[in-house]
Every structure is written in C-alpha cells, then in structure tokens.
Write a protein that holds these residues in place. Structure first.
Motif, PDB file in Angstrom:
ATOM      1  N   VAL A  16       0.707  -0.867   0.232  1.00  0.00           N
ATOM      2  CA  VAL A  16       0.224  -0.023   0.202  1.00  0.00           C
ATOM      3  C   VAL A  16       0.528   1.327  -0.092  1.00  0.00           C
ATOM      4  O   VAL A  16       0.456   2.498  -0.166  1.00  0.00           O
ATOM      5  N   GLY A  17       1.787   1.076   0.142  1.00  0.00           N
ATOM      6  CA  GLY A  17       2.885   2.069   0.392  1.00  0.00           C
ATOM      7  C   GLY A  17       4.353   2.255  -1.088  1.00  0.00           C
ATOM      8  O   GLY A  17       4.084   1.355  -1.430  1.00  0.00           O
ATOM      9  N   ILE A  24       8.139  -0.027  -3.339  1.00  0.00           N
ATOM     10  CA  ILE A  24       9.029   0.251  -1.678  1.00  0.00           C
ATOM     11  C   ILE A  24       9.796  -0.332  -2.098  1.00  0.00           C
ATOM     12  O   ILE A  24       9.791  -1.242  -3.138  1.00  0.00           O
ATOM     13  N   ILE A  25      11.356  -0.037  -1.615  1.00  0.00           N
ATOM     14  CA  ILE A  25      12.464  -1.094  -1.981  1.00  0.00           C
ATOM     15  C   ILE A  25      12.666  -2.754  -0.827  1.00  0.00           C
ATOM     16  O   ILE A  25      11.725  -2.685  -0.476  1.00  0.00           O
ATOM     17  N   VAL A  26      13.179  -3.570  -1.791  1.00  0.00           N
ATOM     18  CA  VAL A  26      13.538  -4.722  -1.774  1.00  0.00           C
ATOM     19  C   VAL A  26      14.444  -5.094  -1.480  1.00  0.00           C
ATOM     20  O   VAL A  26      15.590  -4.166  -1.963  1.00  0.00           O
ATOM     21  N   LEU A  80       2.675   2.953   7.056  1.00  0.00           N
ATOM     22  CA  LEU A  80       2.396   1.118   6.754  1.00  0.00           C
ATOM     23  C   LEU A  80       2.499   1.725   5.308  1.00  0.00           C
ATOM     24  O   LEU A  80       2.407   1.506   4.203  1.00  0.00           O
ATOM     25  N   LEU A  81       3.451   0.423   5.287  1.00  0.00           N
ATOM     26  CA  LEU A  81       3.967  -0.059   3.630  1.00  0.00           C
ATOM     27  C   LEU A  81       3.482  -0.934   2.981  1.00  0.00           C
ATOM     28  O   LEU A  81       2.953  -1.744   1.898  1.00  0.00           O
ATOM     29  N   LEU A  82       3.306  -1.911   3.856  1.00  0.00           N
ATOM     30  CA  LEU A  82       2.035  -3.260   3.431  1.00  0.00           C
ATOM     31  C   LEU A  82       0.829  -3.338   4.408  1.00  0.00           C
ATOM     32  O   LEU A  82       0.812  -3.212   5.713  1.00  0.00           O
ATOM     33  N   THR A  83      -0.286  -3.853   3.782  1.00  0.00           N
ATOM     34  CA  THR A  83      -0.756  -4.496   5.112  1.00  0.00           C
ATOM     35  C   THR A  83      -1.640  -5.844   4.740  1.00  0.00           C
ATOM     36  O   THR A  83      -1.733  -6.595   3.579  1.00  0.00           O
TER      37      THR A  83
END
Length: 121
Positions: A16-17, A24-26, A80-83
């Motif tokens: 979600v981010g 988003i960075i991995v 939040l970056l993931l939910t």
C-alpha cells in the motif's frame, strides 16, 4: 534481535506504500543494510509471507511487479507500507493468485460467464 514468527498458512499482504516512488524498496537480506534489489515492489502487488521478523517481511511475489522474492519493511515510522489481507491465513488461495495473468482457459470461462449473465438480464 526480535524473535521470528513462522508464516501462517497463506498469509497474504498487499503493498500500500510507495505509490509516489514507484513502489517500495526490496532488500536481498533481512538486514536494512543488506543490498537493495534492482527494482521496487510495485504498489498494489500481493505477496505471500514467508517469514516475519518484527517489521521485516520475507515474501514471495504472487501478483504484481517487482522482485520474485526478498525482504521489505511493513512500515516506515508510522506509515504502513504493506497491510495483511484480513482472513488470508485461514482460507486457501484463490486459483488466480500466484499467476500474473490468468491462463487463456480461465479468460475464456470468464467471458462465457459474462455472456450468460448478460443474456439473463
């Protein structure tokens, strides 16, 4: 070091981010100082939880664009970056999850169902 929590069966997370940055960075390892993957995990992607250690998630890509596997932060400070998708650990994956695009047979079946619905109206 925070205790690791084994992944619940089929626990699915949605990115979600990172919409303003292309995702988003991995990272290739759990540590925040580990090398960064060559691409980002796209906002809207769905991933399967492999391991959760504090706010760090090891994942496998199910739907979307980005590295097939890696480590991401579930939050950045208060953002939040993931939910976690509600109930995802309790139910089996839908048949289309795990494939970027449904196979032609699935598409054909979907078209037939749509035609039948239109005829009934």
């Amino acid at each position: 070091m925070a205790p690791s929590v084994p992944a619940s069966r089929n626990c699915i997370w949605e990115v979600v981010g990172g919409a303003d940055r292309g995702g988003i960075i991995v990272r290739l390892g759990q540590d925040l100082a580990s090398p960064q993957a060559s691409s980002r995990l796209e906002t809207g992607s769905l991933v399967e939880e492999l391991l959760l250690v504090a706010d760090r998630l090891e994942y496998r890509l199910l739907v979307g664009t980005g590295p097939e596997q890696g480590w991401v932060s579930t939050r950045l400070k208060e953002k939040l970056l993931l939910t976690k998708l509600e109930g995802s650990e309790k139910s089996p994956l839908p048949p289309h999850i795990g494939r970027t695009h449904p196979p032609a047979a699935d598409q054909h079946q979907q078209q037939q169902q749509q035609q039948q619905q239109q005829q009934q109206q």
